[in-house]
Design an enzyme around this catalytic site. Structure first.
Site, PDB file in Angstrom:
ATOM      1  N   ASP A  96       0.836  -1.199   0.000  1.00  0.00           N
ATOM      2  CA  ASP A  96       0.000   0.000   0.000  1.00  0.00           C
ATOM      3  C   ASP A  96       0.871   1.249   0.000  1.00  0.00           C
ATOM      4  OD1 ASP A  96      -2.295   1.797   0.679  1.00  0.00           O
ATOM      5  OD2 ASP A  96      -3.315  -0.089   1.050  1.00  0.00           O
ATOM      6  N   HIS A 114      -4.097   6.288   2.856  1.00  0.00           N
ATOM      7  CA  HIS A 114      -4.726   5.042   2.396  1.00  0.00           C
ATOM      8  C   HIS A 114      -4.118   3.818   3.082  1.00  0.00           C
ATOM      9  CE1 HIS A 114      -5.558   1.761  -0.502  1.00  0.00           C
ATOM     10  NE2 HIS A 114      -6.585   2.480  -0.915  1.00  0.00           N
ATOM     11  N   SER A 163     -11.022  -0.818  -1.931  1.00  0.00           N
ATOM     12  CA  SER A 163      -9.832  -0.759  -1.083  1.00  0.00           C
ATOM     13  C   SER A 163     -10.152  -1.029   0.379  1.00  0.00           C
ATOM     14  CB  SER A 163      -9.213   0.644  -1.129  1.00  0.00           C
ATOM     15  OG  SER A 163      -8.323   0.765  -2.189  1.00  0.00           O
TER      16      SER A 163
END
Ligand SMILES: *[C@@H]1O[C@H](CO)[C@@H](O)[C@H](O)[C@H]1NC(C)=O
Ligand SMILES: *[C@@H]1O[C@H](CO)[C@@H](O)[C@H](O)[C@H]1NC(C)=O
Ligand SMILES: *[C@@H]1O[C@H](CO)[C@@H](O)[C@H](O)[C@H]1NC(C)=O
Ligand SMILES: *[C@@H]1O[C@H](CO)[C@@H](O)[C@H](O)[C@H]1NC(C)=O
Ligand SMILES: *[C@@H]1O[C@H](CO)[C@@H](O)[C@H](O)[C@H]1NC(C)=O
Ligand SMILES: *[C@@H]1O[C@H](CO)[C@@H](O)[C@H](O)[C@H]1NC(C)=O
Ligand SMILES: *[C@@H]1O[C@H](CO)[C@@H](O)[C@H](O)[C@H]1NC(C)=O
Ligand SMILES: *[C@@H]1O[C@H](CO)[C@@H](O)[C@H](O)[C@H]1NC(C)=O
Length: 803
Positions: A171, A244, A589
């Site tokens: 990620d 994220h 996600s």
């Protein structure tokens, strides 16, 4: 090993010396050099060669084509050993050709520099909140909420909260100081861990702990493609700037953080990941798109991703979670995630990936390989309700998480199109675009702005600039009833297209339209839930029509999890100066790490299960009904098909006791690649059996069935393994659309010991009257079959198209 020392002057080198440097630079490209792939016989010893030793071997190939040892060293970008045998290097075309002729080199090809991206939806619409995570962790069906919580806790307890397992997060890095990653009270790092904690900007090796046990970052591909990282846009380390990576890592394995409270006092409660004691290893491979403000997105370059996964496989992770994908379907030969995931199955690593956010249009899935768990996104049974009160008493439904409120007294209500500056083009009318509103007409009013043009966050700013007191964001017809909301700066709410029409009608029919927006509140147990998210990518799988995808759906709408603590909830950095430690994001996600957490718990409870068994358990126990007891629906209100929801909504409690599993080994997957003629794309030097003894693609022992262009009848072999009670008898049931039928031979399976395998044939027969569509895209019809005993329903989805 003997390398051919065979110096050829490249066209470049023949040029004047003074231009040499720039010339070389211009012509160098990233090449991937494959040295006889991995195969099923490769020994552990070979796999665990000293890293340095392997790099030396790889460098020796480059030494013979490069001017100097230094140049050879600098041109070697990555050495791979777990996901492929070979390396990535910067080479000119001539050098690449030369390397390709060396002994031991199987293939040299230019990296396409494939740009993957993270699977969140419109990041500027993100929102800042803290509160309870995953209210729907347990079953939606049948059980009372008391029973659900009890079962969920029982599962966590039996799994020891995932304490001994490691998830690898591919990620954008991590924010290690978040309370979600505290290692308080955790046992020492598992012995099997072989990873490292790489230092770098604002992240040094002492920042790993018993929670975040490893951290690495991968910039070689990114910097070769874009030049040096702009260090104002991201940290040159495993530290997360984007948010994220922090968010997804905390969804999998964040600690329980009590009394988290929100910006504006929204959803309060305990924030926790699904496997709160599991260990996290960070592999940062995604970086900001160069030269643009970061909320425009991220890229993850293929050779970086491949190295991240390569390391994770070698480091000893149990589950790999990648909320990443290519923006359109890509063939296996370019699919580095699919390739690395195949090699991960050799070590029984469960690989979980997001399906992508390309919905609702069909045929646009990411991560479609059968050895990956491909996860779509659904809603949770929670919503943030902020209705509009019209003068006269009518209430219009709306949603909001804006932390500022207006008093409960009436203000004039107008459409943006009524209060715009003169001369605005008609195609820009109604959207509250920058500098479109007339302050003289807006002051003190609530403005209705339409979605569809411009960024939503800027619409709120435009209303504020023009002196408005609040704004209502309306969906256009195309956006229907899928609502996106953000923590805007002035009171606001968002409404469906149907409700936009009601507002327009009220404004039209009233001489003095007045309204106010009620403060947003968190409402739990909303119905129906879950619903499929409109953005979740849909099948059919056009890359590999033998495999039904996505596999499963999990919560991916308005998911609350940890944030970087240096960023505003809307990510518009130059405007949003608010800082939040928890944030709500939407996207597949966010769905993917929910299933990664479930995989951790299942692996903890069943340490001997293969990755295929864990995938099977999750798929065959998924729920297909919502909390009203009706079939799970798509956003348009129709029942969702397996191309939208796969097997259905994940159910970790049921998956822990699936009764039967469809198992498959690394060898089975190699044979599968043979059956579809794709073995060479996976860097395996496996010698496929002769065509007569090759299995059919549909015979891969997968927990679902897809038949592309069925003609007449097809027999499909499947084998189930008993993982339930030693003696148990299962009976067959099936349901299908009227275009085909599903039968089984035998149709009763009687087991007398645990681990026993029984094979059966599924026969799918086309019936008269199905619509032939030879020339157009294949049209699919759906059904399912199940093996059922007193305590289990082992269900497989079936999708069939006809010649
Ligand atoms: C990382 O560690 C190495 C070796 O200890 C050191 O040379 C280097 O300066 C460190 N880098 C950063 C950014 O701290
Ligand atoms: C690493 O970071 C920690 C926490 O920020 C700090 O206390 C420590 O001094 C740093 N170590 C080095 C070697 O820079
Ligand atoms: C959230 O706060 C409200 C009011 O302050 C309180 O009634 C409620 O119990 C809290 N909910 C949780 C889950 O803590
Ligand atoms: C898939 O979705 C992306 C992004 O929405 C779009 O650009 C692309 O054209 C789509 N591809 C196909 C094959 O539908
Ligand atoms: C409106 O149309 C003009 C001319 O076709 C175009 O240049 C402009 O970008 C459009 N504006 C919007 C907001 O679509
Ligand atoms: C509102 O009124 C305008 C003219 O006053 C008309 O053109 C429009 O169709 C009306 N819209 C609705 C939804 O009634
Ligand atoms: C495969 O076919 C080749 C040539 O047709 C033959 O020489 C070989 O023995 C066959 N291998 C097997 C395993 O049947
Ligand atoms: C399944 O079908 C194949 C032929 O297609 C047959 O050889 C096999 O015996 C069948 N297996 C079972 C369990 O009926």
């Amino acid at each position: 090993m003997i390398l051919m020392k065979n110096i050829i002057f490249t066209t470049c080198l023949l040029l004047l010396l003074s231009t040499l440097a720039s010339c070389t630079k211009l012509t160098n490209q990233i090449y991937i050099v494959e040295l006889g792939g991995l195969d099923e016989t490769q020994t552990q010893r070979e796999l665990h060669h000293d890293e340095e030793e392997i790099e030396n071997v790889h460098r020796s190939y480059l030494s013979s084509v490069k001017e100097s040892e230094e140049e050879a060293k600098a041109s070697l970008l990555y050495s791979y050993r777990h996901s492929m045998k070979g390396f990535a290097a910067l080479l000119s075309r001539e050098e690449a050709k030369e390397v390709s002729e060396m002994e031991g080199v199987v293939r040299v090809h230019k990296s396409k520099g494939m740009m993957y991206s993270l699977h969140t939806t419109r990041s500027w619409e993100f929102v800042g909140l803290e509160g309870p995570l995953n209210p729907n962790w347990a079953d939606y069906e049948e059980l009372s909420s008391h029973q659900k919580i009890k079962n969920g806790q029982d599962l966590l307890c039996r799994a020891n909260y995932g304490q001994n397992l490691i998830v690898g997060m591919i990620d954008s890095g991590v924010w290690p100081e978040s309370k979600s990653f505290s290692d308080e009270g955790m046992e020492p790092v598992p012995q099997k861990w072989r990873g490292i904690c790489q230092n770098g900007t604002a992240f040094n090796s002492s920042q790993c702990n018993r929670k975040i046990i490893g951290a690495r970052y991968y910039l070689q591909g990114y910097e070769s493609q874009y030049g040096p990282l702009n260090e104002e846009e991201d940290y040159k380390s495993a530290r997360d700037k984007d948010g994220h990576g922090t968010h997804t890592a905390s969804i999998v394995a964040g600690r329980a953080v009590p009394s988290a409270s929100a910006i504006g006092g929204f959803a309060n409660g305990t924030a926790s990941g699904g496997a709160p004691m599991a260990r996290i290893a960070i592999y940062k491979a995604c970086w900001p798109i160069k030269g643009q403000s970061k909320h425009k997105g991220n890229v993850c370059i293929d050779i970086d991703l491949l190295k991240a996964m390569d390391d994770a496989i070698g480091d000893g992770v149990d589950v790999l979670s990648a909320s990443i994908g290519y923006k359109t379907p890509i063939p296996y030969k370019d699919d580095v995630i699919g390739r690395a995931a195949l090699h991960a199955t050799r070590k029984n690593i469960v690989v979980v990936c997001s399906a992508g956010n390309n919905g609702p249009l069909p045929s646009n899935l990411s991560n479609i390989a059968p050895w990956i768990i491909t996860v779509g996104a659904s809603t949770v049974d929670r919503s943030f309700v902020a209705p509009i009160m019209l003068q006269g008493g009518t209430i219009i439904e709306g949603r909001s998480i804006t932390p500022v409120h207006m008093p409960n007294s009436f203000y004039p209500l107008v459409l943006a199109s009524q209060v715009e500056l003169p001369g605005l083009p008609t195609n820009a009318s109604g959207f509250c675009l920058d500098n479109s509103l007339d302050p003289k007409k807006v002051k003190g009013k609530i403005v209705v702005c339409m979605r569809g043009e411009g960024e939503n966050i800027r619409k709120g700013l435009e209303v504020e600039r023009a002196g408005g007191v609040g704004f209502i964001l309306g969906n256009n017809e195309q956006l229907g009833n899928t609502l996106y909301y953000a923590a805007y700066f002035i009171p606001s709410t968002v409404v469906t297209y149907q409700n936009v029409l009601k507002l327009i009608q009220y404004i039209n029919s009233s001489s003095n339209p007045m309204a106010y927006i009620l403060p947003g509140t968190t409402v739990l147990n909303t119905r129906p839930a879950p619903l499929l998210a409109s953005f979740s990518s849909r099948g059919p799988n056009i890359i590999d029509p033998n495999i039904l995808k996505p596999d499963i759906v999990a919560p991916g709408v308005d998911i609350l999890a940890a944030w970087t603590a240096e960023d505003g909830p809307t990510k518009v950095t130059n405007i949003d100066k608010r800082v939040v430690k928890y944030n709500i994001l939407s996207g597949t996600s966010m769905a993917c790490p929910h299933v990664s957490a479930a995989a951790i718990l299942l692996k903890a409870i069943h340490p001997t299960w293969t990755s295929a068994a864990i995938r099977s358990a999750l798929i065959t126990t998924a729920g297909t009904t919502d909390n009203t007891g009706n079939p799970l629906t798509d956003t348009n209100g129709d029942p969702a098909t397996p191309f939208a929801i796969g097997a259905g909504h994940f159910n970790p409690v049921k998956a822990a006791d699936p009764g039967l599993v469809y198992d498959a080994s690394y060898m089975d997957y190699l044979l599968y690649t043979c059956s579809i003629g794709a073995t060479q794309y996976f860097q395996v030097t496996y010698k496929c059996p002769n065509s007569t003894s090759l299995p059919e693609p549909t015979d891969l022992n997968h927990p679902s069935i897809q038949i592309h262009r069925l003609k007449g009848t097809k027999n499909i072999k499947r084998t189930v393994t008993n993982v339930g009670k030693s003696t148990s008898v299962y009976t067959f049931t099936a349901k299908s659309s009227e275009e085909f039928s599903i039968t089984a031979t035998p149709n009763i399976l009687a087991f007398n010991h645990v681990g026993q395998k029984i094979s059966f044939n599924i026969t799918v027969t086309a019936k008269m009257g199905q619509i032939s569509n030879k020339d157009g895209p294949a049209r699919y019809y759906f059904g399912w079959y199940a093996w059922t005993n007193k305590n289990h329903v082992v269900r497989s989805q079936v999708a069939v198209s006809f010649t």
